[in-house]
Write an enzyme that holds these catalytic residues in place. Structure first.
Site, PDB file in Angstrom:
ATOM      1  CE  LYS A 189       2.092   3.470   5.591  1.00 47.91           C
ATOM      2  NZ  LYS A 189       1.479   2.334   4.898  1.00 47.91           N
ATOM      3  CG  ASP A 236      -4.282  -5.804   0.382  1.00 48.29           C
ATOM      4  OD1 ASP A 236      -4.497  -4.600   0.135  1.00 48.29           O
ATOM      5  OD2 ASP A 236      -3.799  -6.196   1.462  1.00 48.29           O
ATOM      6  CG  HIS A 250      -1.728  -1.134   1.475  1.00 44.89           C
ATOM      7  ND1 HIS A 250      -1.950  -1.659   2.715  1.00 44.89           N
ATOM      8  CD2 HIS A 250      -2.422  -1.917   0.602  1.00 44.89           C
ATOM      9  CE1 HIS A 250      -2.741  -2.719   2.617  1.00 44.89           C
ATOM     10  NE2 HIS A 250      -3.039  -2.892   1.340  1.00 44.89           N
ATOM     11  CE1 TYR A 294       0.499   1.834   9.183  1.00 42.96           C
ATOM     12  CE2 TYR A 294       0.528  -0.258  10.358  1.00 42.96           C
ATOM     13  CZ  TYR A 294      -0.063   0.600   9.451  1.00 42.96           C
ATOM     14  OH  TYR A 294      -1.228   0.232   8.823  1.00 42.96           O
TER      15      TYR A 294
END
Length: 179
Positions: free
Chosen positions: A70, A166, A61, A130
């Site tokens: 991140k 996904d 992603h 994250y």
């Protein structure tokens, strides 16, 4: 804190100092000045926590116009974490790095804005946390398929559990045709 550079510009593996004794351990998972010195100068504006079971794969992603940096770590279990360069103007376009993050090695992965991110779960249950440098915008989602043959990511699982979203991600070539 030990900083390990990778083959992707700006992507870093971070090994924080861990202080262990008979009571358990203590580690700083973030300290502003040390992380700035390592090149992470953008502020974190969103914190995410994901729990997944063995065999789950999330990714790959990114966001198109609001790219997120991140800082990723695993607080429980183990995951194979991946960053992919999706910038067509980059000399490392289409390249990736993968690293195991787990609750024993305490490693973190810094993924600067502009890279795609994904991970697969290697333990029975894994908590991935994250910090992000931009907020999540559902309408800005982008990414590429986890099993794209042009990426050739050596995922350590064969038949992952994937979300419908996904499964619908394009390959790198299909994504380039849309840009």
């Amino acid at each position: 804190m030990k900083i390990i550079t990778t083959s992707l510009p700006g992507v870093l593996i971070i090994e924080p100092k861990v202080y262990s004794d008979e009571r358990g351990f203590f580690t700083e998972t973030f300290q502003l000045e040390r992380y700035k010195q390592a090149g992470m100068t953008l502020p974190f504006v969103q914190e995410n926590h994901s729990r997944s079971h063995r065999g789950v794969l999330r990714g790959l992603h990114q966001q198109r116009t609001h790219p997120q940096g991140k800082l990723v770590r695993v607080s429980r279990g183990a995951a194979f974490d991946v960053a992919v360069d999706l910038n067509p103007d980059s000399p490392t376009y289409g390249q990736h790095i993968g690293v195991e993050l787990n609750d024993e090695n305490h490693r973190q992965l810094w993924i600067p804005p502009g890279y795609a991110h994904g991970f697969c779960v290697l333990s029975e249950v894994t908590d991935v946390q994250y910090s992000c440098t931009d907020v999540y915008y559902p309408d800005d989602e982008d990414g590429v398929r986890w099993d794209d043959p042009d990426l050739a990511i050596p995922w350590p699982i064969q038949q992952p559990v994937l979300s419908t979203k996904d499964l619908a991600l394009p390959t790198l070539r299909e994504r380039m045709q849309r840009l």
